[in-house]
Design a protein around this motif. Structure first.
Motif, PDB file in Angstrom:
ATOM      1  N   GLY A 342       0.828  -1.196   0.000  1.00 41.62           N
ATOM      2  CA  GLY A 342       0.000   0.000   0.000  1.00 41.62           C
ATOM      3  C   GLY A 342       0.854   1.233   0.000  1.00 41.62           C
ATOM      4  O   GLY A 342       2.076   1.165  -0.212  1.00 41.62           O
ATOM      5  N   MET A 343       0.212   2.340   0.209  1.00 42.81           N
ATOM      6  CA  MET A 343       0.891   3.632   0.223  1.00 42.81           C
ATOM      7  C   MET A 343       0.243   4.502   1.286  1.00 42.81           C
ATOM      8  O   MET A 343      -0.927   4.305   1.621  1.00 42.81           O
ATOM      9  CB  MET A 343       0.692   4.361  -1.118  1.00 42.81           C
ATOM     10  CG  MET A 343       1.383   3.738  -2.301  1.00 42.81           C
ATOM     11  SD  MET A 343       0.766   4.464  -3.836  1.00 42.81           S
ATOM     12  CE  MET A 343       1.388   6.136  -3.746  1.00 42.81           C
ATOM     13  N   THR A 344       0.982   5.486   1.764  1.00 41.21           N
ATOM     14  CA  THR A 344       0.417   6.476   2.666  1.00 41.21           C
ATOM     15  C   THR A 344      -0.868   7.042   2.043  1.00 41.21           C
ATOM     16  O   THR A 344      -1.870   7.235   2.736  1.00 41.21           O
ATOM     17  CB  THR A 344       1.439   7.613   2.886  1.00 41.21           C
ATOM     18  OG1 THR A 344       2.670   7.026   3.307  1.00 41.21           O
ATOM     19  CG2 THR A 344       0.950   8.590   3.921  1.00 41.21           C
ATOM     20  N   SER A 364       4.090 -13.023  -3.731  1.00 41.32           N
ATOM     21  CA  SER A 364       3.036 -12.110  -4.159  1.00 41.32           C
ATOM     22  C   SER A 364       2.721 -11.154  -3.016  1.00 41.32           C
ATOM     23  O   SER A 364       2.794 -11.532  -1.843  1.00 41.32           O
ATOM     24  CB  SER A 364       1.770 -12.896  -4.522  1.00 41.32           C
ATOM     25  OG  SER A 364       0.669 -12.016  -4.602  1.00 41.32           O
ATOM     26  N   THR A 365       2.357  -9.917  -3.351  1.00 38.92           N
ATOM     27  CA  THR A 365       1.929  -8.984  -2.301  1.00 38.92           C
ATOM     28  C   THR A 365       0.431  -9.106  -2.079  1.00 38.92           C
ATOM     29  O   THR A 365      -0.151  -8.309  -1.363  1.00 38.92           O
ATOM     30  CB  THR A 365       2.267  -7.533  -2.644  1.00 38.92           C
ATOM     31  OG1 THR A 365       1.730  -7.254  -3.921  1.00 38.92           O
ATOM     32  CG2 THR A 365       3.758  -7.311  -2.668  1.00 38.92           C
ATOM     33  N   GLY A 366      -0.182 -10.077  -2.743  1.00 38.77           N
ATOM     34  CA  GLY A 366      -1.558 -10.396  -2.400  1.00 38.77           C
ATOM     35  C   GLY A 366      -2.592  -9.976  -3.423  1.00 38.77           C
ATOM     36  O   GLY A 366      -2.292  -9.709  -4.581  1.00 38.77           O
ATOM     37  N   ASP A 439       8.911  -3.276  -9.518  1.00 32.90           N
ATOM     38  CA  ASP A 439       9.817  -2.129  -9.660  1.00 32.90           C
ATOM     39  C   ASP A 439       9.063  -0.867  -9.247  1.00 32.90           C
ATOM     40  O   ASP A 439       7.897  -0.931  -8.872  1.00 32.90           O
ATOM     41  CB  ASP A 439      10.264  -2.032 -11.140  1.00 32.90           C
ATOM     42  CG  ASP A 439      11.531  -1.199 -11.305  1.00 32.90           C
ATOM     43  OD1 ASP A 439      12.086  -0.724 -10.305  1.00 32.90           O
ATOM     44  OD2 ASP A 439      11.948  -1.025 -12.470  1.00 32.90           O
ATOM     45  N   ARG A 440       9.742   0.254  -9.361  1.00 34.61           N
ATOM     46  CA  ARG A 440       9.135   1.534  -9.024  1.00 34.61           C
ATOM     47  C   ARG A 440       9.482   2.508 -10.151  1.00 34.61           C
ATOM     48  O   ARG A 440      10.637   2.527 -10.572  1.00 34.61           O
ATOM     49  CB  ARG A 440       9.752   2.019  -7.710  1.00 34.61           C
ATOM     50  CG  ARG A 440       8.803   2.738  -6.822  1.00 34.61           C
ATOM     51  CD  ARG A 440       9.463   3.183  -5.529  1.00 34.61           C
ATOM     52  NE  ARG A 440       9.605   2.125  -4.548  1.00 34.61           N
ATOM     53  CZ  ARG A 440      10.710   1.918  -3.833  1.00 34.61           C
ATOM     54  NH1 ARG A 440      11.752   2.690  -3.985  1.00 34.61           N
ATOM     55  NH2 ARG A 440      10.747   0.936  -2.967  1.00 34.61           N
ATOM     56  N   THR A 441       8.517   3.257 -10.657  1.00 33.41           N
ATOM     57  CA  THR A 441       8.875   4.282 -11.652  1.00 33.41           C
ATOM     58  C   THR A 441       9.079   5.626 -10.978  1.00 33.41           C
ATOM     59  O   THR A 441       9.701   6.517 -11.510  1.00 33.41           O
ATOM     60  CB  THR A 441       7.781   4.490 -12.725  1.00 33.41           C
ATOM     61  OG1 THR A 441       6.560   4.745 -12.059  1.00 33.41           O
ATOM     62  CG2 THR A 441       7.650   3.287 -13.618  1.00 33.41           C
TER      63      THR A 441
HETATM   64  P1  AYL Z   1       4.693   4.505   1.960  1.00 31.81           P
HETATM   65  N1  AYL Z   1       6.266  -4.598  -1.814  1.00 31.81           N
HETATM   66  C1  AYL Z   1       6.980  -3.715  -2.542  1.00 31.81           C
HETATM   67  N2  AYL Z   1       6.931  -2.386  -2.358  1.00 31.81           N
HETATM   68  C2  AYL Z   1       6.108  -1.917  -1.424  1.00 31.81           C
HETATM   69  C3  AYL Z   1       5.311  -2.785  -0.628  1.00 31.81           C
HETATM   70  C4  AYL Z   1       5.426  -4.184  -0.851  1.00 31.81           C
HETATM   71  N3  AYL Z   1       4.740  -5.068  -0.147  1.00 31.81           N
HETATM   72  N4  AYL Z   1       4.589  -2.020   0.204  1.00 31.81           N
HETATM   73  C5  AYL Z   1       4.920  -0.730  -0.047  1.00 31.81           C
HETATM   74  N5  AYL Z   1       5.844  -0.663  -1.015  1.00 31.81           N
HETATM   75  C6  AYL Z   1       6.497   0.537  -1.557  1.00 31.81           C
HETATM   76  O1  AYL Z   1       3.797   5.575   1.486  1.00 31.81           O
HETATM   77  C7  AYL Z   1       5.852   0.971  -2.861  1.00 31.81           C
HETATM   78  O2  AYL Z   1       6.827   1.575  -3.675  1.00 31.81           O
HETATM   79  O3  AYL Z   1       3.715   3.420   2.542  1.00 31.81           O
HETATM   80  C8  AYL Z   1       4.831   1.978  -2.404  1.00 31.81           C
HETATM   81  O4  AYL Z   1       4.413   2.877  -3.392  1.00 31.81           O
HETATM   82  O5  AYL Z   1       5.775   4.868   2.901  1.00 31.81           O
HETATM   83  C9  AYL Z   1       5.582   2.670  -1.301  1.00 31.81           C
HETATM   84  O6  AYL Z   1       6.299   1.619  -0.659  1.00 31.81           O
HETATM   85  C10 AYL Z   1       4.677   3.381  -0.356  1.00 31.81           C
HETATM   86  O7  AYL Z   1       5.414   3.835   0.713  1.00 31.81           O
HETATM   87  C11 AYL Z   1       0.729  -3.099   4.705  1.00 31.81           C
HETATM   88  C12 AYL Z   1       1.954  -2.768   5.229  1.00 31.81           C
HETATM   89  C13 AYL Z   1       0.972  -1.236   3.233  1.00 31.81           C
HETATM   90  C14 AYL Z   1       2.659  -1.687   4.759  1.00 31.81           C
HETATM   91  C15 AYL Z   1       2.148  -0.879   3.792  1.00 31.81           C
HETATM   92  C16 AYL Z   1       2.967   0.151   3.201  1.00 31.81           C
HETATM   93  C17 AYL Z   1       2.891   1.543   3.668  1.00 31.81           C
HETATM   94  C18 AYL Z   1       4.099   2.261   3.049  1.00 31.81           C
HETATM   95  C19 AYL Z   1       0.241  -2.304   3.681  1.00 31.81           C
HETATM   96  O8  AYL Z   1       0.038  -4.171   5.181  1.00 31.81           O
END
Ligand code: AYL
Length: 545
Positions: A342-344, A364-366, A439-441
């Motif tokens: 997810g994301m903030t 998988s991230t689900g 990846d990330r763009t």
């Molecule tokens: P922010 N795998 C890969 N990249 C990820 C993942 C993941 N599982 N989760 C977050 N990111 C990266 O706003 C991705 O690039 O929030 C995404 O756009 O600090 C960015 O991190 C967002 O960064 C959960 C536990 C969500 C954690 C979060 C992430 C909150 C991070 C759901 O169960």
């Protein structure tokens, strides 16, 4: 659902979420009567602990204190500079219940970093601990309409004239006076995120955004906590910061709304973490990949330490299948490993692995959480892509933010007219609609799950006289995932060395943002015709030390 021309919209396999018409405090406390006498949160270092009954009451009284004693008004912004203490719950949920808006920062931030966020968010009241009061004192003169600072454990430093108040003293004798009425559509939280580009921005999350995101993960396929009863309560250990949306909404609020026992530590050390695992025997852990790597590889973590653990959720950065397999090998027992993504900007969860994950889906991230939709679009022509094709992930759902604070331009660039959140992440989904982030763009660098904005570091480095041009990118790192590296063009006729640049950055920012990847000098920074840094070229170059 597929069409070769139009959008290909994927739907959550779990269906739609129950509507939530509550504020965040109303949501998390809605069943509190059922577990009043159970422990709510315990500091794993000091043992200080509060039950749900106590916690609920203190939040309520603190909310009244903020309104009646300090004269705050609904919508005023409070800024938290606090480590993970049990009292974090009072600070944030007291303020939210009073109708205030909360922004929080890393307690290790420099005064410069705190000032930028608190000024930008319009903070009027600060909350901190004695140790960090000097930082607030450096920052508060730049805050408009500054009301004061509440210090947890602040008997020694309290000073009414200087508007420094001790938490316990100011709450004592308070009655539960009436509070202004809050509504679910109102902004509750202002976490900062740099999104796809530029400096960190205030992410406006409403009460409903946060509450519904908890509900979106509450389904028999997604939730595995045993219900709290007279005789049983799950124990959750997490050191992940409450000043980040993962720690605050994803973990803490999830725990509170189900009546679980939260154990937290103000400062992670391998010893304190292991000690906590042994002492409190947690049944659930929440981690980021670097913490999972610690558990998998640190010699002082023994398989028998992990005997109480049933499940670990990992998120905020990529966790490879290899890392997960290594951990399970070490644990020598069946622990469910789940990933969240997810994301903030999406409160934060959009993808979550189901409790029972088919073996071939490790890594998988689900799947899409309830009431969430996704598209994957080509990075070159923006067309919607089918299974097994990587492109930018777009997300839509009730958890998507209301926008960036005072920044319509960035809001429009991130959430389009149809409500799709452009994540800046590259992903694909398989034939069963399980997602994989590849990846990330966007520019964002992730160091141990923490956000680092390249723009912020570039601005800082540009202040140095000898620097003509600079670009910062993330390079892969085994321990941290990524680390920042600067590429610098020297001003003709001037000399500047790596050490000067490193120490300038280190002085001004929190430790995880420092240029752990070093500085490389170039004749010019590769840019496209419109001046945008070609970060991928630098990343490839950056792989060769
Ligand atoms: P922010 N795998 C890969 N990249 C990820 C993942 C993941 N599982 N989760 C977050 N990111 C990266 O706003 C991705 O690039 O929030 C995404 O756009 O600090 C960015 O991190 C967002 O960064 C959960 C536990 C969500 C954690 C979060 C992430 C909150 C991070 C759901 O169960």
């Amino acid at each position: 659902p597929s069409s070769s021309t139009g959008p290909i919209i994927l739907e959550s396999p779990f269906g739609t979420v129950n509507p939530v018409d509550l504020t965040l405090p109303e949501y998390i406390w809605r069943n509190v009567d059922k577990w009043e006498d159970k422990p709510m949160i315990t500091c794993g270092s000091s043992g200080r602990s509060y039950t749900y009954g106590e916690g609920r009451m203190i939040c309520r009284l603190f909310a009244s204190t903020l309104i009646s004693k300090l004269g705050l008004k609904k919508g005023d912004v409070v800024g938290l500079l606090l480590p993970n203490l049990p009292e974090y719950v009072f600070a944030i949920h007291g303020a939210l219940e009073a109708g205030l808006v909360v922004t929080f920062v890393n307690p290790l931030y420099t005064a410069m970093e705190v000032r930028r966020q608190f000024e930008n968010a319009g903070v009027k009241l600060c909350m901190t601990i004695s140790l960090l009061l000097p930082v607030i004192q450096e920052v508060s003169p730049s805050l408009n309409d500054y009301v004061g600072t509440i210090v947890f454990g602040g008997e020694e430093v309290a000073n009414e004239k200087a508007r420094v108040y001790d938490f316990k003293t100011i709450v004592s004798g308070q009655s539960p006076d009436e509070l202004p009425k809050s509504f679910p559509h109102e902004v509750a939280l202002l976490p900062y995120s740099s999104g796809t580009t530029g400096l960190p921005k205030g992410v406006m999350l409403t009460h409903r955004n946060c509450a519904i995101n908890l509900e979106q993960c509450t389904n028999k396929d997604l939730i595995s906590y045993e219900p709290t009863t007279d005789t049983y309560q799950e124990r959750v250990l997490s050191v992940l910061p409450f000043f980040h949306i993962y720690g605050f909404n994803g973990i803490l609020n999830g725990v509170l709304s189900h009546g679980l026992h939260m154990i937290t530590i103000p400062k992670f050390t391998p010893e304190s973490y292991i000690e906590c695992v042994l002492k409190y025997k947690p049944t659930f852990l929440f981690v980021v990949p670097s913490l999972l790597l610690f558990l998998a590889s640190h010699p002082s973590v023994k398989p028998e330490h992990l005997s109480s653990i049933k499940e670990i959720t990992c998120g905020a950065a990529p966790a490879s299948k290899g890392l997960i397999d290594n951990f399970l090998l070490k644990a020598q027992k069946d622990i469910r490993i789940r990933q969240g993504y997810g994301m903030t900007e999406s409160s934060p969860v959009s993808l979550y692995t189901r409790v029972i994950l088919p073996e071939n889906k490790t890594g998988s991230t689900g799947q899409l959480v309830l009431s969430t939709q996704a598209r994957v679009v080509s990075l070159t022509d923006g067309c919607d892509l089918g299974p097994h094709k990587s492109g930018e992930l777009l997300i839509k759902g009730p958890q998507v933010m209301a926008g960036y604070l005072n920044n319509e331009k960035a809001t429009k660039e991130t959430v389009d007219e149809d409500g799709w959140l452009h994540t800046g992440d590259v992903a694909y989904y398989d034939e069963d609609e399980y997602f994989f982030i590849v990846d990330r763009t966007k520019e964002l660098i992730k160091v141990k799950g923490n956000q680092v904005s390249p723009t912020e570091l570039e601005n800082l480095i540009s202040q140095l006289k000898g620097v003509a041009d600079v670009a910062v990118v993330g390079i892969p790192d085994v321990l941290s995932g990524e680390i920042p590296r600067a590429f610098v063009v020297k001003r003709p006729g001037m000399d500047i060395d790596e050490k000067t640049i490193l120490s300038h950055v280190e002085k001004n920012v929190v430790a995880y943002k420092k240029l752990a990847g070093g500085v490389k000098f170039l004749d010019m920074i590769p840019r496209n015709p419109s001046g945008k840094v070609l970060r991928n070229e630098l990343k490839v170059f950056g792989n060769n030390p």
